[in-house]
Design an enzyme around this catalytic site. Structure first.
Site, mmCIF file in Angstrom:
data_model
loop_
_atom_site.group_PDB
_atom_site.id
_atom_site.type_symbol
_atom_site.label_atom_id
_atom_site.label_comp_id
_atom_site.label_asym_id
_atom_site.label_seq_id
_atom_site.Cartn_x
_atom_site.Cartn_y
_atom_site.Cartn_z
ATOM 1 N N GLN A 1 0.835 -1.203 0.000
ATOM 2 C CA GLN A 1 0.000 0.000 0.000
ATOM 3 C C GLN A 1 0.871 1.256 0.000
ATOM 4 O OE1 GLN A 1 -3.172 -2.055 2.958
ATOM 5 N NE2 GLN A 1 -3.573 0.089 2.628
ATOM 6 N N ARG B 1 -9.556 -0.586 7.269
ATOM 7 C CA ARG B 1 -10.484 0.396 6.690
ATOM 8 C C ARG B 1 -10.789 1.490 7.714
ATOM 9 N NH1 ARG B 1 -14.135 -1.108 1.797
ATOM 10 N NH2 ARG B 1 -14.489 0.985 1.085
ATOM 11 N N CYS B 2 -9.723 2.078 8.192
ATOM 12 C CA CYS B 2 -9.852 2.993 9.326
ATOM 13 C C CYS B 2 -8.648 3.896 9.328
ATOM 14 C CB CYS B 2 -9.891 2.136 10.588
ATOM 15 S SG CYS B 2 -9.407 2.950 12.103
ATOM 16 N N GLU C 1 -12.913 5.192 4.359
ATOM 17 C CA GLU C 1 -13.020 4.552 5.675
ATOM 18 C C GLU C 1 -14.363 4.836 6.340
ATOM 19 O OE1 GLU C 1 -10.166 3.109 6.137
ATOM 20 O OE2 GLU C 1 -8.977 4.236 4.713
#
Ligand code: CDP
Length: 806
Positions: free
Chosen positions: A237, A384-385, A760
């Site tokens: 990522q 996802r935060c 997110e």
């Protein structure tokens, strides 16, 4: 103008710029199986590596015997910690300032920890090889419960740290203690509690879970002995950060490291960190001189590379009798597993958890977080935060519902009473953040009107009466969540990774024919960057999005960037794109002025070119300006049309949203039905409404999974009991509810195009909405807080414990 002259609307539509529901350009290859993922990388002579892993959560490694493994046809080498010590790589630094064993060094500290790396000519031989490595263990008592980690008689896990009274984030209180992080004014907060008319206190746990992307973590490392160059293809990522980390720990010159992240099948935070597989594949390639591939399987991914959450949050709110909050106090016990490998900006041991005051105007607050070691896998990734925001939002949104219950107030009314008011922005929170913009009341009221909230409450009241009369066995819950996110790490003044400031970058090169390429420091894992980044450029410089190619993931060609996670791409890289495009536009204006023989100030930008003010027929299109940039620029100007921007944002962005979940639960079976789920998101300026909707659908599906069953669970002796998709809840289209999406637009005042992140948000807001729905359903039976995840069995158990089931 004749009939064939395109109208303004047609010219605008042709650009497919910001606000357009442009179809995802990457889907042409993805939907036809033409993506190029790491496992598609096949290099001549490539070898394969696989791990021997520990069956024990805590044990001393007495002996590793590889003699039989080396007899397996195709097996070439077995790498252990002893091998890695010869190149000083038995341990590696983590992003959180700790160190982590690459391969078990004397001890194992969690089940499935990497013990040895078998290198073979193919994957099957490597698998056969790992089964022949004989490891002698002496089991040690496991430490599973974080609440027991600092007991006097707790087994000491990290022998390398024994006696160290301080770590990367300050003093340590116990050998299994990592850090204590405190924020806020304790005295003021204590005073608010001392004179509070009403108080609530609850231990709210956010269980351990895992991002589980479709494609697991993997890499191919290829060392060229002649050139001394290492090429790494990987599921990264943040490719540039990986390059720097490899340079630092492998002591290779950074210019001789080439990191390529090809297409990635989902990341969700799982692919930010550095894992033992990368180090072992690199060492194996350097030793053998051949490319080495390492591909994690599903069980390895779920049990070893990372986890998320595992926060146990004792939460207290002080309030007046009429429902005005006056203080917030939170203590978090954070279970970090065997090594502190949390993927947070360096200075933030608990990420941005101090956004825990949420969307409310708390006059004072105090937060303390204790991080501890246990015999569990390391990680602490931002699933996802944006760095523990999800935990914070869950904490405050559950607590507000608990307070509403105590005050016998409607939870929507309580929220409306305590929201930060529009005129308070920019708002300084009690725990140190400056919220950029928001209009919470409008969003909440829109949610309530659109869903018919008042009628739903009425229906719920009737159903409760019917339940009490024994006419139904179903309970109905309304789960509200109003969340504020904090995304866009981040301003260099407070956000860095290993000392590298968290800016991001974009380089745009326009070609003579009016086409161009944009190279980015970000890396899409499915978010559609190739589509949306071109849309920003299209609107900014008036060149159709279709004419702009977006390239990410190659550290040799892309400008240095900190990558994609925590919804930082739009707030940071999106701004870099606009800034680079504006540099292009400024040069284009000079070229147009020269060619139209006017002063620059006499020109105005008009959709797709420059027009002379007051002389509409004197116009030069951006396409023509691109051509002119390569043959007739003003005297003294360099030819060409390109620009680069490294953007260091002045602040985070603060998207928000109002969600409502309507759920019915059968008390006899615990089976729930999500009748409705409404999600209103405000992410400021919307670049591509269709992509935003897709992001919201995906994030809500993950929120649904987490709240309703997805969990990494350990038994009391440290075995992972949810290590495959047989046990770990992975919803398919069959289980996933229908999503209703909506929006308001409150632009960010400091972002060049007013955009905030969105990826997110649905996970952050979704989890409390589901959990509040379940809790709301059971509250009239006398419960205050039921811990997640709310699977069928737990719902049934809750009903039974509350006396609703015989
Ligand atoms: O960092 P990441 O890409 O995961 O998250 P993001 O910045 O929230 O962007 C996710 C996707 O939504 C990207 O394709 C963005 O361009 C798009 N987006 C948008 O269209 N409008 C916004 N205001 C925010 C994001």
């Amino acid at each position: 103008m004749n009939d064939l002259t395109p109208t303004r609307e047609q010219r605008e539509a042709a650009l497919e710029g910001m606000g357009c529901k442009r179809k995802r350009v990457e889907d042409i290859r993805f939907t036809q199986g033409k993506g190029n993922y790491v496992d598609d990388v096949k290099l001549p002579g490539m070898l394969h590596g696989d791990f021997v892993r520990s069956p024990h959560p805590h044990a001393r490694v007495k002996k590793i015997d590889d003699s039989e493994a080396l007899k397996v046809p195709g097996v070439l080498a077995v790498i252990t910690a002893e091998t890695l010590k010869t190149v000083n790589l038995a341990w590696m630094p983590t992003l959180a300032g700790d160190v982590q064993m690459v391969l078990a060094d004397g001890k194992v500290l969690f089940q499935n920890q990497e013990v040895a790396f078998v290198v073979a000519t193919d994957r099957y031989a490597a698998d056969d090889g790992i089964n022949k490595v004989i490891v002698e263990y002496e089991p040690l008592p496991p430490l599973v419960d974080p609440f027991k980690s600092m007991d006097k008689d707790a087994p000491v896990l990290r022998e390398d740290l024994v006696g160290k009274t301080s770590g990367a984030h300050g003093p340590r209180k116990h050998d299994n203690h990592i850090f204590e992080w405190t924020v806020g004014d304790k005295e003021l907060t204590d005073a608010a509690f001392n004179k509070a008319e009403v108080k609530i206190k609850e231990m709210i746990s956010y269980h351990r879970t895992h991002p589980s992307p479709l494609e697991t973590c993997q890499c191919v490392c290829s060392f060229d002995k002649i050139k001394g160059e290492l090429t790494i293809y990987g599921t990264f990522q943040a490719p540039h950060v990986i390059r720097t980390v490899v340079a630092l720990i492998a002591k290779l010159p950074e210019q001789k490291i080439h990191v390529i992240a090809p297409d990635i099948g989902g990341g969700f935070g799982n692919k930010v960190g550095a894992y033992p597989g990368y180090i072992c594949a690199a060492v194996a390639s350097i030793v053998t001189g051949k490319p080495v591939k390492w591909v994690e399987d599903r069980i390895e991914n779920l049990t070893a590379t990372s986890f998320a959450r595992d926060y146990h949050m004792t939460t207290e709110i002080a309030a007046t009798r009429d429902g005005k909050v006056t203080g917030l106090r939170v203590h978090v016990l954070a279970d970090h597993g065997a090594f502190d490998a949390c993927a947070d900006p360096s200075k933030w041991p608990a990420g941005f958890f101090n956004i825990v005051t949420g969307s409310y105007d708390f006059p004072t607050a105090h937060l303390a977080v204790d991080g501890v070691y246990t015999n569990k896998a390391p990680g602490g990734v931002a699933y996802r935060c944006s760095f523990r925001v999800t935990e914070a939002a869950y904490c405050i949104e559950r607590a507000m519902d608990i307070l509403a219950q105590k005050l016998k107030m409607d939870p929507a009314e309580l929220r409306l009473k305590n929201f930060i008011r529009p005129e308070q922005f920019p708002y300084h929170s009690a725990l140190g953040w400056e919220y950029d913009s928001g209009d919470y009341h409008s969003a909440m009221r829109k949610m309530m009107e659109t869903t018919g909230y008042a009628a739903l409450r009425k229906e719920q009241a009737e159903k409760r009466e019917a339940f009490k009369r024994g006419e139904t066995r179903e309970v109905m819950g309304l789960g509200i969540s109003f969340f504020t996110e904090i995304v866009g790490a981040g301003p260099s003044k407070n956000c860095d990774i290993l000392g590298i400031a968290m800016f991001d970058s974009c380089e745009i090169r326009m070609h003579p024919t009016g086409a161009g390429i944009a190279r980015m420091g970000t890396k899409s894992q499915g978010q559609g960057h190739e589509t949306t980044w071109a849309q920003i450029i299209a609107t900014e410089i008036g060149i159709p999005a279709d004419n702009i190619m977006v390239e990410e993931g190659n550290t040799d060609t892309a400008p240095y960037g900190l990558g994609t996670y925590g919804s930082r791409s739009t707030p940071v890289a999106g701004a870099a794109i606009a800034m680079a495009a504006r540099k292009i536009k400024a040069k284009a204006q000079m070229i147009a002025a020269y060619r139209l023989e006017v002063h620059e100030d006499d020109l105005e930008f008009d959709i797709d070119g420059f027009r002379v003010k007051g002389l509409p027929e004197k116009f030069m299109s951006m396409k023509d300006i691109c051509w002119a940039a390569y043959n007739s620029v003003p005297p003294g100007m360099e030819p060409g049309l390109e620009a680069v921007s490294y953007y260091d944002p002045p602040n985070m962005t603060y998207p928000f949203g109002a969600y409502l979940c309507v759920m019915d639960i059968d008390v006899d079976t615990g089976v729930y039905k999500v009748r409705r789920f409404y999600a209103l998101d405000d992410c400021g300026t919307r670049i591509n409404p269709m992509i935003i909707e897709g992001q919201v659908h995906g994030g809500l599906t993950e929120a649904f999974a987490i709240a309703m069953g997805q969990e990494i669970r350990y038994d009391e002796v440290g075995n992972v009991v949810t290590g495959s998709f047989m046990d770990f809840f992975m919803p398919t289209a069959v289980e996933t509810p229908h999503w209703e999406t909506d929006f308001t637009v409150t632009p960010s005042p400091h972002h060049p195009i007013g955009a905030k992140g969105v990826g997110e948000s649905p996970n952050v807001g979704g989890v409390p909405a589901f959990s509040n729905a379940v809790n709301d359903a059971f509250s009239f039976l006398g419960s205050t807080h039921i811990q997640m995840p709310h699977d069928f069995w737990r719902n049934w158990k809750a009903a039974k414990d509350l006396g609703a089931v015989a």
